[in-house]
Design a protein around this motif. Structure first.
Motif, PDB file in Angstrom:
ATOM      1  N   ARG A 159       0.843  -1.191   0.000  1.00  0.00           N
ATOM      2  CA  ARG A 159       0.000   0.000   0.000  1.00  0.00           C
ATOM      3  C   ARG A 159       0.882   1.246   0.000  1.00  0.00           C
ATOM      4  O   ARG A 159       2.000   1.228   0.529  1.00  0.00           O
ATOM      5  CB  ARG A 159      -0.904   0.015   1.250  1.00  0.00           C
ATOM      6  CG  ARG A 159      -1.950  -1.079   1.278  1.00  0.00           C
ATOM      7  CD  ARG A 159      -3.014  -0.882   0.181  1.00  0.00           C
ATOM      8  NE  ARG A 159      -3.854  -2.076   0.042  1.00  0.00           N
ATOM      9  CZ  ARG A 159      -3.656  -3.038  -0.864  1.00  0.00           C
ATOM     10  NH1 ARG A 159      -2.635  -2.952  -1.724  1.00  0.00           N
ATOM     11  NH2 ARG A 159      -4.465  -4.066  -0.947  1.00  0.00           N
ATOM     12  N   VAL A 160       0.360   2.331  -0.582  1.00  0.00           N
ATOM     13  CA  VAL A 160       1.095   3.598  -0.603  1.00  0.00           C
ATOM     14  C   VAL A 160       1.410   4.006   0.834  1.00  0.00           C
ATOM     15  O   VAL A 160       0.543   3.929   1.706  1.00  0.00           O
ATOM     16  CB  VAL A 160       0.253   4.693  -1.310  1.00  0.00           C
ATOM     17  CG1 VAL A 160       0.922   6.050  -1.175  1.00  0.00           C
ATOM     18  CG2 VAL A 160       0.063   4.332  -2.788  1.00  0.00           C
ATOM     19  N   GLY A 161       2.650   4.376   1.089  1.00  0.00           N
ATOM     20  CA  GLY A 161       3.062   4.756   2.431  1.00  0.00           C
ATOM     21  C   GLY A 161       3.825   3.651   3.147  1.00  0.00           C
ATOM     22  O   GLY A 161       4.483   3.903   4.166  1.00  0.00           O
ATOM     23  N   ASP A 162       3.748   2.433   2.628  1.00  0.00           N
ATOM     24  CA  ASP A 162       4.497   1.312   3.233  1.00  0.00           C
ATOM     25  C   ASP A 162       6.005   1.521   3.061  1.00  0.00           C
ATOM     26  O   ASP A 162       6.447   2.178   2.118  1.00  0.00           O
ATOM     27  CB  ASP A 162       4.145  -0.026   2.535  1.00  0.00           C
ATOM     28  CG  ASP A 162       2.817  -0.602   3.011  1.00  0.00           C
ATOM     29  OD1 ASP A 162       2.217  -0.017   3.933  1.00  0.00           O
ATOM     30  OD2 ASP A 162       2.396  -1.626   2.445  1.00  0.00           O
ATOM     31  N   LEU A 163       6.772   0.958   3.957  1.00  0.00           N
ATOM     32  CA  LEU A 163       8.212   0.853   3.761  1.00  0.00           C
ATOM     33  C   LEU A 163       8.523  -0.480   3.088  1.00  0.00           C
ATOM     34  O   LEU A 163       7.767  -1.432   3.206  1.00  0.00           O
ATOM     35  CB  LEU A 163       8.943   0.941   5.105  1.00  0.00           C
ATOM     36  CG  LEU A 163       8.851   2.272   5.846  1.00  0.00           C
ATOM     37  CD1 LEU A 163       9.698   2.229   7.126  1.00  0.00           C
ATOM     38  CD2 LEU A 163       9.315   3.438   4.964  1.00  0.00           C
ATOM     39  N   VAL A 164       9.670  -0.518   2.382  1.00  0.00           N
ATOM     40  CA  VAL A 164      10.137  -1.763   1.757  1.00  0.00           C
ATOM     41  C   VAL A 164      11.309  -2.271   2.578  1.00  0.00           C
ATOM     42  O   VAL A 164      12.263  -1.534   2.831  1.00  0.00           O
ATOM     43  CB  VAL A 164      10.578  -1.531   0.298  1.00  0.00           C
ATOM     44  CG1 VAL A 164      11.070  -2.834  -0.316  1.00  0.00           C
ATOM     45  CG2 VAL A 164       9.443  -0.927  -0.519  1.00  0.00           C
ATOM     46  N   LEU A 165      11.239  -3.535   3.006  1.00  0.00           N
ATOM     47  CA  LEU A 165      12.303  -4.114   3.827  1.00  0.00           C
ATOM     48  C   LEU A 165      12.848  -5.378   3.177  1.00  0.00           C
ATOM     49  O   LEU A 165      12.157  -6.019   2.379  1.00  0.00           O
ATOM     50  CB  LEU A 165      11.771  -4.462   5.219  1.00  0.00           C
ATOM     51  CG  LEU A 165      11.296  -3.284   6.069  1.00  0.00           C
ATOM     52  CD1 LEU A 165       9.783  -3.133   5.955  1.00  0.00           C
ATOM     53  CD2 LEU A 165      11.684  -3.464   7.525  1.00  0.00           C
ATOM     54  N   VAL A 166      14.062  -5.722   3.530  1.00  0.00           N
ATOM     55  CA  VAL A 166      14.626  -6.972   3.021  1.00  0.00           C
ATOM     56  C   VAL A 166      15.501  -7.590   4.106  1.00  0.00           C
ATOM     57  O   VAL A 166      16.151  -6.880   4.881  1.00  0.00           O
ATOM     58  CB  VAL A 166      15.410  -6.736   1.708  1.00  0.00           C
ATOM     59  CG1 VAL A 166      16.704  -5.968   1.949  1.00  0.00           C
ATOM     60  CG2 VAL A 166      15.694  -8.057   0.992  1.00  0.00           C
ATOM     61  N   THR A 167      15.481  -8.920   4.201  1.00  0.00           N
ATOM     62  CA  THR A 167      16.339  -9.612   5.170  1.00  0.00           C
ATOM     63  C   THR A 167      17.750  -9.755   4.588  1.00  0.00           C
ATOM     64  O   THR A 167      17.934  -9.709   3.374  1.00  0.00           O
ATOM     65  CB  THR A 167      15.795 -11.026   5.487  1.00  0.00           C
ATOM     66  OG1 THR A 167      15.765 -11.787   4.268  1.00  0.00           O
ATOM     67  CG2 THR A 167      14.399 -10.968   6.080  1.00  0.00           C
ATOM     68  N   GLY A 168      18.724  -9.932   5.438  1.00  0.00           N
ATOM     69  CA  GLY A 168      20.083 -10.288   5.029  1.00  0.00           C
ATOM     70  C   GLY A 168      20.737  -9.312   4.073  1.00  0.00           C
ATOM     71  O   GLY A 168      20.488  -8.101   4.117  1.00  0.00           O
ATOM     72  N   TYR A 169      21.568  -9.824   3.193  1.00  0.00           N
ATOM     73  CA  TYR A 169      22.341  -9.008   2.267  1.00  0.00           C
ATOM     74  C   TYR A 169      22.177  -9.490   0.832  1.00  0.00           C
ATOM     75  O   TYR A 169      23.010 -10.257   0.333  1.00  0.00           O
ATOM     76  CB  TYR A 169      23.827  -9.037   2.663  1.00  0.00           C
ATOM     77  CG  TYR A 169      24.094  -8.423   4.017  1.00  0.00           C
ATOM     78  CD1 TYR A 169      24.145  -7.035   4.165  1.00  0.00           C
ATOM     79  CD2 TYR A 169      24.269  -9.219   5.141  1.00  0.00           C
ATOM     80  CE1 TYR A 169      24.369  -6.461   5.408  1.00  0.00           C
ATOM     81  CE2 TYR A 169      24.500  -8.654   6.387  1.00  0.00           C
ATOM     82  CZ  TYR A 169      24.541  -7.284   6.518  1.00  0.00           C
ATOM     83  OH  TYR A 169      24.758  -6.712   7.743  1.00  0.00           O
TER      84      TYR A 169
END
Lengths: 298, 298
Positions: A159-169
């Motif tokens: 959704r608009v306003g969400d952050l994008v996250l990722v695990t590890g490298y």
């Protein structure tokens, strides 16, 4: 004459999606996410996925230790269950093998599969063996479960306003692959961790569970095609856009050393290297902070 | 050096069975029957199986019409669900294809899959596409269901005193294959029915349902390796023996004509020809009569 080359894997999947309509009331989610989902035992959804490792496409016998190949064969499938926030349960092994394959090599592959199966409590419950004159094919079907009380972690949930996250490298597997393919023995030893990240990726089941247990419909995918491409899968499915700040991307010491030595931009493998099997997900800012803390705590 | 040739498919499956222990309380039946079985939605068991069609092993592009190949790819898997008395529900398609494959050929394969899927109300819910330089591989995972109130129709269910029954005319597929491989155009036309029995076998879902609905734990298997060999799978699993009366075997007019023309013993294909996908099962004499009547009635 080169039809598949022209339309590519995603074009082909689109074609299948258009061609085959689905009608079962038991189906919760069909083609288009990391797993298909259907009604399971009381309180659960059943997840199912299949992924294949083909000789000369996904691995080379002379470069891949068979034990790690075995782990990888299962890991890439377990990762798809992780990308639905699920628990892996069962696997079926479908092997297409040359009859003259050495027992020792095959035993090591099986040992690797067993190690990965035990690590993630996956029971091998069936499969199939066929012969072939050409490339080896290791196809796996993975069956998992996720509690039906949790919203499904679909690619379309951003959704608009969400952050994008990722695990590890992300990017480490691509750097490792380059070293395996082109590096000297000394480099392979020195960058052993990167090579291992390529050969034996770690499915992020635990992290997927944290996201599922939040009870929020996060968008979730595993990074198999590369961070940017997999992010675009989320964005297309969600009808949203995203801004990626390079300085916010996780950059490991190993990637930094690798990039310095090879005189390449470290953000290249991070953004476009595939096969990391890290989890890429979106969440509203406050939840994002909580998920980050909880994932680091475990 | 020819390990797989030495131990064969069954030796390999035994090895996998010994090597991988299972522990999930959700598992009802693991390796060793036509499908694996685990706990499903309320009132049902979930069935899962996978089977593969490999170019030059199971089919030849120049001899197999692609539409019928498509039907066959799904049919051999649906047959394994039929051999548990189940209803087929979902399929995943895992294709390993050469990039230069002609669109027209592939479209016909997909059309065949679609026809078979619609016939048996199977939804295509996922899959995978990979490239290869060598043989084409079409791997399918089939998911089905059977009511948990019915006893499972396992190979180990045969009891002393049971009769052995089989649907249709085993051996027809093997005769058809020989005509396809070695016959003239005229023969292929004349024995069109036998050729079709080989190219597009009919999964006996309806017949499997009759057996399941009887509520008796019949031993049931589909004839893929040949009547004698598949019967021996039942007998080994059940710790029993059987007497096969040649004069009681179903002998079709087509097999009779074929055998006369080729000067072969008609019982040879009937007993050892594979890939018929007929159902072979055991039942106490009185139930056997009832099942026979009910199957003929439908």
């Amino acid at each position: 004459m080169s039809y598949l080359d022209e339309i590519g894997e995603f074009g082909f999947i689109e074609r299948i999606k258009e061609m085959f309509s689905v009608s079962s009331p038991l189906l919760v989610q069909g083609i288009g996410d990391d797993c298909a989902v259907f009604e399971g035992r009381e309180g659960w959804h059943t997840l199912v996925t299949c992924d294949v490792q083909v000789e000369e496409v996904h691995f080379k016998m002379e470069l891949f230790p068979p034990f790690l190949l075995g782990r990888r064969i299962l890991a890439v499938n377990i990762s798809d269950v992780a990308a639905m926030g699920g628990l892996p349960r069962f696997a079926l092994l479908s092997f297409v093998l040359r009859p003259d394959l050495e027992e020792k090599w095959l035993s090591e592959v099986l040992r690797g599969i067993k190690a990965e199966a035990e690590r993630f409590k996956v029971d091998i419950i069936g499969g199939n063996l066929s012969r072939v004159a050409g490339s080896l094919v290791f196809d796996v079907t993975l069956i998992g479960e996720v509690e039906s009380e949790h919203p499904l972690l679909l690619r379309s949930n951003a959704r608009v306003g969400d952050l994008v996250l990722v695990t590890g490298y992300p990017g480490e597997a691509a750097c490792g692959l380059q070293i395996i393919l082109e590096g000297s023995k000394e480099e392979i030893t020195r960058f052993e961790r990167l090579c291992r990240r390529c050969l034996a990726p770690l499915p992020r089941v635990e992290e997927g569970r944290v996201i599922a247990e939040s009870g929020h419909p996060c968008a979730l995918i595993d990074v198999s095609d590369g961070l940017l491409q997999d992010l675009s899968h989320i964005l297309e499915a969600s009808g949203a856009g995203a801004v990626v700040h390079l300085e916010s991307l996780p950059l490991s010491e190993d990637i930094r050393s690798f990039a310095r030595e090879k005189v390449v931009d470290p953000f290249l493998p991070i953004l476009s290297g595939g096969e990391d099997f890290e989890l890429l997900f979106t969440a509203p800012p406050r939840l994002a902070e909580k998920l980050k803390a909880e994932i680091q705590r475990r």
